[in-house]
Design a protein around this motif. Structure first.
Motif, PDB file in Angstrom:
ATOM      1  N   TYR A  48      -7.320   8.869  -3.379  1.00 57.46           N
ATOM      2  CA  TYR A  48      -8.559   9.831  -3.639  1.00 57.46           C
ATOM      3  C   TYR A  48      -8.192  11.146  -4.459  1.00 57.46           C
ATOM      4  N   GLU A  50      -8.546  15.285  -4.356  1.00 52.14           N
ATOM      5  CA  GLU A  50      -8.487  16.204  -3.263  1.00 52.14           C
ATOM      6  C   GLU A  50      -9.366  17.388  -3.998  1.00 52.14           C
ATOM      7  N   ALA A 104      -8.332   7.763   5.185  1.00 51.62           N
ATOM      8  CA  ALA A 104      -9.339   8.763   5.123  1.00 51.62           C
ATOM      9  C   ALA A 104      -9.369   9.136   3.690  1.00 51.62           C
ATOM     10  N   ARG A 105     -10.572   9.401   3.469  1.00 50.31           N
ATOM     11  CA  ARG A 105     -11.199  10.048   1.833  1.00 50.31           C
ATOM     12  C   ARG A 105     -10.634   8.836   0.915  1.00 50.31           C
ATOM     13  N   GLU A 107     -10.908   6.628  -1.919  1.00 49.87           N
ATOM     14  CA  GLU A 107     -11.836   6.219  -2.735  1.00 49.87           C
ATOM     15  C   GLU A 107     -11.765   4.902  -3.359  1.00 49.87           C
ATOM     16  N   ARG A 376     -24.706  15.051   2.926  1.00 55.59           N
ATOM     17  CA  ARG A 376     -23.679  15.415   3.969  1.00 55.59           C
ATOM     18  C   ARG A 376     -23.778  16.502   4.584  1.00 55.59           C
TER      19      ARG A 376
END
Length: 446
Positions: A48, A50, A104-105, A107, A376
């Motif tokens: 992912y 960040e 989590a998160r 991609e 979001r």
């Protein structure tokens, strides 16, 4: 003579070695359990990007402070990878159970099988409050799957086996015993409840892997959540994990079960005031029409004493029991009505989502909407006069950042959070106005 003694010596020395090397004698239950389950244990890599704000501080506390108050500051983008483990729970459909914090998160998520094959994975659903997630992988070949056990009858001192990929070392096995059950563990903003505690080593990378009993059945999902723990490991009981995985597969989110009861804890003062002899249990204050409780015959004024054979003296105990129940499955309910014990059968349901649409207004006195020009983002659109949020100074246009332990990025997040906390008296709420973030303890209306 010397030659004969030498032959005798060799025979005496080599025969024990041959006996020690006999495989059947060394195939202990642990060896057999690991051999059967290891093919269903996988390595998970989640990549992912960040994005964080350049605060100039090295302390994470100040980084979070800077992010909340100065969200429009300069950004740094970095590529990150999280590693963990998982276990295949359905080989035919390719479902893999793991920890939510592992993916989590993520991609791009890659699953590596025991034979070294790498397969792309799709995130089916994740629940941060239980720290569980389900992935799906596709393979041209049939996939192995682990046998599921139960966790409701675990014994202190029972032997357990953990399999995972700590620090990137694939398929590492550790053994130990169950040290305790029903442990509550705090990690950052989350409180994880009713965990299995074991002395089997569970390190970073083990997260998401299976905890097995001596028969090779999965009784828990390991999670490395206690950063300073040494010689202590924790696992999510499989009874709860199975229920959550089912919801994630069917709905993409956890749908709490619905009973239709509004209850409160009994104590001596309340029992005396009501003229009841029972001082332990939950007093039923209200029963919703056409609910599982009303169809079971439960009435206002009954005292709920046990469910599925487990005492229900605390609201927290009752809610945690609901988390491990399966929908559309009859469950035994023990009540006391006018001083007499009575046993009923109640069939719980998943909370009807159409009822959730009214919860923001019913419980908080608000209406909310997703902001069209800001993905979001959920904002307050209407606040009922004299509601708790109105008295706290909230205004239409304020952004809802989180409710309880759930981040709010859509109306479905808000509805799911309110379903989960609908029986609570109060809940933690974070709202944002401009660059300022406020944390409130909000009482919920009944």
């Amino acid at each position: 003579m010397i030659k004969g003694k030498w032959i005798l010596f060799c025979l005496c020395f080599l025969l024990p070695l041959q006996a020690q090397g006999s495989l059947p004698d060394r195939e202990t239950p642990v060896v057999l359990a690991v051999r059967n389950v290891a093919p269903a244990v996988v390595n998970i890599s989640a990549a992912y990007t960040e994005t964080r704000h350049r605060s100039g501080f090295r302390d994470p506390f100040f980084d979070e402070f800077f992010r909340d108050f100065f969200e429009d500051g300069p950004e740094i983008r970095q590529q990150r990878t999280s590693l963990g483990s998982g276990v295949i729970i359905d080989g035919e459909k390719g479902y893999v159970l793991t920890n939510a914090h592992v993916v989590a998160r993520g991609e791009t998520i890659t699953v590596t099988l025991e034979n070294g094959s790498e397969l792309p994975a799709l995130l089916v659903g994740a629940d941060t409050e239980s720290d569980l997630a389900v992935l799906r992988i596709e393979s041209n070949n049939s996939l192995p799957q682990a046998a599921m056990g139960v966790s409701r009858d675990l014994m202190i001192g029972e032997a357990v086996i953990a399999i995972g990929n700590p620090f990137g070392f694939s398929h590492t096995v550790t053994t130990g015993v169950i040290s305790a059950t029903n442990r509550h563990v705090r990690s950052n903003r989350h409180v994880f409840k009713r965990f299995i505690q074991t002395d089997a080593s569970i390190n970073p990378g083990n997260s998401g892997g299976p905890l097995l009993n001596i028969r090779g059945e999965v009784i828990g999902i390991n999670t490395a959540i206690h950063a300073r723990a040494q010689g202590i490991g924790f696992a999510i009981p499989i009874d709860r994990a199975r229920r959550i995985a089912m919801d994630l597969i069917e709905h993409g989110m956890v749908i709490p079960l619905w009973d239709g009861l509004r209850s409160q804890e009994m104590d001596r003062d309340l029992a005396g005031y009501l003229g009841k002899g029972e001082t332990e249990g939950l007093l039923v204050r209200n029963v919703e029409k056409n609910s599982p409780a009303s169809r079971a015959g439960i009435r206002a004024g009954d005292v709920l004493s046990a469910m599925d054979g487990q005492p229900t003296t605390k609201m927290a105990d009752y809610r945690e029991l609901l988390e491990m129940m399966l929908p559309e499955t009859p469950v035994r309910v023990d009540i006391i009505r006018k001083g007499k014990p009575l046993t009923l059968s109640m069939t719980l349901q998943s909370y009807p989502m159409e009822r959730a649409l009214d919860l923001p207004e019913k419980l908080m006195g608000i209406q909310a909407a997703e902001k069209p020009d800001s993905p979001r983002t959920v904002i307050l659109t209407t606040i009922r006069k004299d509601s708790a949020l109105d008295r706290a100074g909230a205004r239409p246009g304020d952004r809802i950042r989180s409710l309880g332990e759930r981040e709010i990025t859509s109306l479905s997040d808000l509805h799911a959070a309110l379903i989960r906390h609908r029986m609570d008296r109060e809940v933690s709420l974070r709202i944002q106005r401009g660059n300022r973030v406020y944390t409130l303890t909000l009482p919920l209306e009944s």
